[in-house]
Design a protein around this motif. Structure first.
Motif, PDB file in Angstrom:
ATOM      1  N   ARG A   1      -6.538  -0.938   2.987  1.00  0.00           N
ATOM      2  CA  ARG A   1      -5.383  -1.499   3.810  1.00  0.00           C
ATOM      3  C   ARG A   1      -5.069  -2.909   3.636  1.00  0.00           C
ATOM      4  NH1 ARG A   1      -2.899   0.883   8.904  1.00  0.00           N
ATOM      5  NH2 ARG A   1      -1.335   0.464   7.566  1.00  0.00           N
TER       6      ARG A   1
ATOM      7  N   ARG B   1      -7.046   2.155  -4.150  1.00  0.00           N
ATOM      8  CA  ARG B   1      -6.800   2.528  -3.011  1.00  0.00           C
ATOM      9  C   ARG B   1      -6.788   3.698  -2.908  1.00  0.00           C
ATOM     10  NH1 ARG B   1      -2.358  -2.004  -2.460  1.00  0.00           N
ATOM     11  NH2 ARG B   1      -2.816  -3.271  -0.661  1.00  0.00           N
TER      12      ARG B   1
ATOM     13  N   TYR C   1      -1.455   5.041   1.001  1.00  0.00           N
ATOM     14  CA  TYR C   1      -2.005   5.027   2.383  1.00  0.00           C
ATOM     15  C   TYR C   1      -1.139   6.528   3.697  1.00  0.00           C
ATOM     16  CZ  TYR C   1      -3.056   4.929   7.575  1.00  0.00           C
ATOM     17  OH  TYR C   1      -4.225   5.111   9.297  1.00  0.00           O
TER      18      TYR C   1
ATOM     19  N   THR D   1      -3.411  -6.170   2.119  1.00  0.00           N
ATOM     20  CA  THR D   1      -2.901  -7.127   0.722  1.00  0.00           C
ATOM     21  C   THR D   1      -2.626  -8.267   0.904  1.00  0.00           C
ATOM     22  OG1 THR D   1      -1.377  -6.776   1.875  1.00  0.00           O
ATOM     23  CG2 THR D   1      -1.304  -4.632   1.133  1.00  0.00           C
TER      24      THR D   1
ATOM     25  N   ASP E   1       0.974  -1.003   0.078  1.00  0.00           N
ATOM     26  CA  ASP E   1       0.136   0.031   0.025  1.00  0.00           C
ATOM     27  C   ASP E   1       0.652   0.992   0.027  1.00  0.00           C
ATOM     28  OD1 ASP E   1      -1.798   1.682   0.042  1.00  0.00           O
ATOM     29  OD2 ASP E   1      -2.882   0.983   1.460  1.00  0.00           O
TER      30      ASP E   1
ATOM     31  N   ASN F   1      -3.100   0.366  -6.674  1.00  0.00           N
ATOM     32  CA  ASN F   1      -2.967   2.186  -5.630  1.00  0.00           C
ATOM     33  C   ASN F   1      -3.693   2.424  -6.016  1.00  0.00           C
ATOM     34  OD1 ASN F   1      -1.101   1.238  -3.596  1.00  0.00           O
ATOM     35  ND2 ASN F   1       0.095   0.002  -5.159  1.00  0.00           N
TER      36      ASN F   1
END
Length: 225
Positions: free
Chosen positions: A183, A196, A132, A185, A129, A193
Motif C-alpha cells: 500500500r 498491486r 486496495y 506510495t 493505490d 496498480n
C-alpha cells in the motif's frame, strides 16, 4: 622637372599592366572540368578536344544532331562511359555526415522523450493505490476471523494451544506487514496498480489459507478441550 616627367611616363606605361593583373581570370573550361568531377553537370570543353584526346575519363561520344542547315556531328559526355566517375567533394561528405548525426540525435531525443513520458505515467500510477479499496472489506473480514479464532483457541484450551496460536499469529503478522508495504506510495515504494492487484491477489490467497488453518485449530480446541 625631368625626374617628375620620367616618373609620370613610367606610371602611364605600367598602369595598363597593373590594371590587367588585377582583373580576375575566369577559365570556363577548367570550371566545367572541376564541376564535372565534383557535383556539377557532366560536361567538358572544348568538346572535340576531349573526344579525341581524353575520351577515357570524359566519357565523350559522337552523335548526329539534326538541326536543319546546322545539322552535323556533335559531342556529348556520359559519366556512365567514363573510367573514373565523379568524386564527392569533402564538403558534401561533411554535410551528409552532419545530417546523419543530427538525425541520430533527433531519434535519441524522441526515444528519451517517450521514456520520460512513460515514466511520468508510471509515477502517476504509483502515486495512488486504486486497487486496495476492492480488497479492503475482504481483508478486514478474514482478519476478524483469524483474530477471533486464535483468541477462542487460547481461551478454550486454557493456554495449551499457545505454540500453535503464536505460530499462526506470527504468519499473520508477516502477511499484514507485506500488505502494508504494497500500500505504500512514493519514491522507492510505489508499484503500478496492475502490479498491486497481482500482489493483493497473492496476499488474499495466503490469508485464506491462514483462515482455514485457524478454523482447523478451533475445531481441535472445541473437540479436545
Amino acid at each position: 622637372m625631368k625626374v617628375k616627367e620620367a616618373i609620370l611616363l613610367l606610371c602611364v606605361v605600367f598602369a595598363p599592366v597593373v590594371a590587367e593583373a588585377q582583373v580576375p581570370v575566369r577559365d570556363n573550361e577548367k570550371k566545367k572540368q572541376w564541376q564535372s568531377m565534383e557535383n556539377g553537370p557532366w560536361d567538358f570543353a572544348p568538346d572535340w578536344y576531349y573526344y579525341f584526346l581524353h575520351k577515357g575519363y570524359s566519357g565523350a561520344e559522337m552523335y548526329w544532331k539534326w538541326a536543319g542547315f546546322k545539322s552535323g556531328f556533335r559531342v556529348r559526355f556520359k559519366e556512365s562511359k567514363s573510367n573514373i566517375k565523379r568524386i564527392m567533394p569533402t564538403r558534401v561528405i561533411s554535410e551528409e555526415t552532419q545530417r546523419q548525426k543530427l538525425e541520430k540525435v533527433e531519434e535519441e531525443r524522441k526515444y528519451v522523450e517517450e521514456l520520460y513520458k512513460e515514466e511520468l505515467v508510471r509515477e502517476a500510477d504509483r502515486a495512488v493505490d486504486l486497487v486496495y479499496p476492492a480488497y479492503k472489506d475482504e481483508f478486514n473480514r478474514m482478519q476478524d476471523c483469524i483474530t477471533d479464532g486464535l483468541l477462542y483457541c487460547m481461551t478454550k484450551s486454557g493456554g495449551k494451544l499457545k505454540p500453535q496460536v503464536d505460530e499462526l499469529g506470527r504468519q499473520n503478522e508477516i502477511l499484514c506487514e507485506g500488505i502494508a508495504y504494497i500500500r505504500k506510495t512514493g519514491v522507492g515504494y510505489g508499484l503500478e496498480n496492475a502490479k498491486r492487484q497481482q500482489a493483493y491477489e497473492e496476499a488474499k490467497g495466503k490469508m485464506e489459507a491462514l483462515v482455514k488453518q485457524t478454523a482447523n485449530l478451533c475445531a481441535v480446541a472445541a473437540t479436545h478441550y
